[in-house]
Motif scaffolding. Structure first.
Motif, PDB file in Angstrom:
ATOM      1  N   ILE A   1       0.845  -1.213   0.000  1.00  0.00           N
ATOM      2  CA  ILE A   1       0.000   0.000   0.000  1.00  0.00           C
ATOM      3  C   ILE A   1       0.877   1.258   0.000  1.00  0.00           C
TER       4      ILE A   1
ATOM      5  N   PHE B   1       3.666   1.687  -1.283  1.00  0.00           N
ATOM      6  CA  PHE B   1       4.227   1.917  -2.621  1.00  0.00           C
ATOM      7  C   PHE B   1       3.143   1.972  -3.706  1.00  0.00           C
ATOM      8  N   GLY B   2       1.950   2.364  -3.307  1.00  0.00           N
ATOM      9  CA  GLY B   2       0.955   2.751  -4.307  1.00  0.00           C
ATOM     10  C   GLY B   2      -0.195   1.816  -4.576  1.00  0.00           C
ATOM     11  N   ARG B   3      -0.225   0.658  -3.934  1.00  0.00           N
ATOM     12  CA  ARG B   3      -1.357  -0.249  -4.185  1.00  0.00           C
ATOM     13  C   ARG B   3      -2.655   0.502  -3.883  1.00  0.00           C
ATOM     14  N   SER B   4      -3.632   0.372  -4.789  1.00  0.00           N
ATOM     15  CA  SER B   4      -4.849   1.182  -4.644  1.00  0.00           C
ATOM     16  C   SER B   4      -5.879   0.482  -3.753  1.00  0.00           C
TER      17      SER B   4
ATOM     18  N   ILE C   1      -1.721 -12.284  -3.751  1.00  0.00           N
ATOM     19  CA  ILE C   1      -1.091 -12.388  -5.083  1.00  0.00           C
ATOM     20  C   ILE C   1      -1.089 -11.005  -5.733  1.00  0.00           C
ATOM     21  N   GLU C   2      -2.183 -10.287  -5.580  1.00  0.00           N
ATOM     22  CA  GLU C   2      -2.264  -8.946  -6.162  1.00  0.00           C
ATOM     23  C   GLU C   2      -1.183  -8.034  -5.562  1.00  0.00           C
TER      24      GLU C   2
ATOM     25  N   VAL D   1       2.157  -9.016  -7.089  1.00  0.00           N
ATOM     26  CA  VAL D   1       2.275  -8.529  -8.477  1.00  0.00           C
ATOM     27  C   VAL D   1       2.561  -7.031  -8.465  1.00  0.00           C
ATOM     28  N   HIS D   2       1.869  -6.311  -7.602  1.00  0.00           N
ATOM     29  CA  HIS D   2       2.066  -4.857  -7.520  1.00  0.00           C
ATOM     30  C   HIS D   2       3.523  -4.520  -7.156  1.00  0.00           C
TER      31      HIS D   2
ATOM     32  N   LYS E   1       5.984  -5.398  -9.947  1.00  0.00           N
ATOM     33  CA  LYS E   1       5.894  -4.477 -11.086  1.00  0.00           C
ATOM     34  C   LYS E   1       6.524  -3.111 -10.740  1.00  0.00           C
ATOM     35  N   VAL E   2       6.250  -2.599  -9.551  1.00  0.00           N
ATOM     36  CA  VAL E   2       6.793  -1.289  -9.156  1.00  0.00           C
ATOM     37  C   VAL E   2       8.318  -1.345  -9.084  1.00  0.00           C
ATOM     38  N   PHE E   3       8.847  -2.465  -8.576  1.00  0.00           N
ATOM     39  CA  PHE E   3      10.298  -2.553  -8.362  1.00  0.00           C
ATOM     40  C   PHE E   3      11.034  -3.358  -9.431  1.00  0.00           C
ATOM     41  N   LYS E   4      10.354  -3.600 -10.531  1.00  0.00           N
ATOM     42  CA  LYS E   4      10.970  -4.357 -11.618  1.00  0.00           C
ATOM     43  C   LYS E   4      12.262  -3.667 -12.060  1.00  0.00           C
TER      44      LYS E   4
ATOM     45  N   ILE F   1      -5.737  -8.275 -11.887  1.00  0.00           N
ATOM     46  CA  ILE F   1      -4.294  -8.339 -12.165  1.00  0.00           C
ATOM     47  C   ILE F   1      -3.956  -7.432 -13.348  1.00  0.00           C
TER      48      ILE F   1
ATOM     49  N   ILE G   1      -3.914  -3.910 -12.027  1.00  0.00           N
ATOM     50  CA  ILE G   1      -2.718  -3.629 -11.212  1.00  0.00           C
ATOM     51  C   ILE G   1      -1.522  -3.350 -12.123  1.00  0.00           C
TER      52      ILE G   1
ATOM     53  N   CYS H   1       0.363   0.238 -12.248  1.00  0.00           N
ATOM     54  CA  CYS H   1       1.811   0.367 -12.012  1.00  0.00           C
ATOM     55  C   CYS H   1       2.483   1.097 -13.177  1.00  0.00           C
TER      56      CYS H   1
ATOM     57  N   MET I   1       1.698   4.673 -12.650  1.00  0.00           N
ATOM     58  CA  MET I   1       2.524   5.239 -11.580  1.00  0.00           C
ATOM     59  C   MET I   1       3.908   5.595 -12.107  1.00  0.00           C
ATOM     60  N   LYS I   2       4.451   4.699 -12.939  1.00  0.00           N
ATOM     61  CA  LYS I   2       5.807   4.924 -13.452  1.00  0.00           C
ATOM     62  C   LYS I   2       5.862   6.097 -14.436  1.00  0.00           C
TER      63      LYS I   2
ATOM     64  N   TRP J   1       0.190  10.076  -8.576  1.00  0.00           N
ATOM     65  CA  TRP J   1      -0.456   8.798  -8.188  1.00  0.00           C
ATOM     66  C   TRP J   1      -0.808   8.759  -6.706  1.00  0.00           C
TER      67      TRP J   1
ATOM     68  N   GLN K   1      -4.271   8.002  -4.678  1.00  0.00           N
ATOM     69  CA  GLN K   1      -4.325   6.954  -3.652  1.00  0.00           C
ATOM     70  C   GLN K   1      -4.819   7.541  -2.319  1.00  0.00           C
TER      71      GLN K   1
ATOM     72  N   LEU L   1      -8.521   7.906  -2.106  1.00  0.00           N
ATOM     73  CA  LEU L   1      -9.162   6.601  -1.876  1.00  0.00           C
ATOM     74  C   LEU L   1      -9.027   6.184  -0.411  1.00  0.00           C
TER      75      LEU L   1
END
Lengths: 205, 53
Positions: A46, A48-51, A162-163, A166-167, A170-173, B21, B24, B28, B31-32, B39, B43, B46
């Motif tokens: 959260i 790091f941006g999870r909505s 899992i969500e 994934v979040h 993806k953010v830290f890829k 998924i 999400i 992301c 966001m980037k 972003w 958030q 919300l």
């Protein structure tokens, strides 16, 4: 998104501090006077941006004498949801139970505090990373173990976990240690679910 | 009374999850592509609607 990852520090400036962040910051400001802590699980995603929001923030603390902390926190507008008795709360922690603390008269959000219960908790505490944001800071579990652990919880049937995994992935890829992530994935036996969602880390040479 | 098809329901759940998924991943990317202020203010709206100061 401006995000800097360096050694065991992540810097994220310009983030609007929301009410959940403020609740966490205020409480750990008291907590850190008495013991080491690390934040794990949903709030990491959260932050790091999870909505999504959450009802609880999971915090692992180093075993310490928690009486002074509980006295200070309850004298400053918080209550222990489990019990009105500080000595009882200490007994609960010593018995490896978790205690929940919220603002007076409220149930949510709350922080769920516990001593390390297993190797992954101890690892997270020992290898915590510092998150700097506009003059504030918090300590989080290393992202690689967070992602793998969230997959493990998700494998147990909780899609939200899992969500979250994934979040974070993806953010830290490109910014996390892929080898470490793969190692944790193996340690936690979540290889097949990891391959489904993060297949690309297995394609790299 | 309604007719409830277990398989249809499971398929629907699976599709909902896949769509989340997808969202999400898209969020992301958004966001980037945008500033932290952008972003995180979305958030914050919300979260602050659910958690009062």
């Amino acid at each position: 998104m401006e995000l800097e990852v360096k050694n065991k520090t992540i810097t994220l400036n310009g983030k609007v501090v929301n009410n959940l962040d403020r609740f966490v910051l205020d409480l750990v400001k008291i907590l850190e006077k008495y013991t080491d802590y690390v934040i794990v699980s949903g709030y990491v995603a959260i932050f790091f941006g999870r909505s999504r929001a959450t009802e609880d923030i999971d915090i692992i603390i180093k075993k310490s004498d928690m009486k002074s902390f509980l006295e200070e926190v309850t004298a400053n507008g918080y209550w222990i949801i489990n019990t009105p008795d500080i000595d009882h709360a200490i007994e609960l922690l010593d018995d490896n139970e978790r205690i929940r603390i919220s603002k007076d008269g409220q149930m949510v959000p709350n922080v769920e505090i516990k001593y390390p219960e297993d190797e992954s908790d101890s690892f997270s505490l020992k290898n915590k990373i510092k998150i700097n944001f506009d003059g504030n800071y918090l300590f989080f579990s290393p992202l690689e173990i967070q992602i793998a652990y969230k997959l493990k919880l998700g494998q147990g049937g909780n899609q939200k976990d899992i969500e979250d995994a994934v979040h974070l992935f993806k953010v830290f890829k490109g910014k996390i240690d892929t080898k470490k992530l793969k190692d944790f994935i193996e340690d936690l036996s979540v290889h097949s679910i990891a391959k489904k969602y993060f297949g690309e880390i297995y394609d790299q040479v | 009374m309604i007719k409830f098809d277990e398989k249809e329901f499971r398929d629907k759940m699976k599709r909902n999850f896949e769509e989340r998924i997808w969202f999400i991943n898209r969020w992301c990317e958004y966001m980037k592509e945008n500033s932290n202020k952008d972003w995180s203010s979305q958030q914050a709206r919300l979260i602050n609607a659910q958690i009062k100061e």
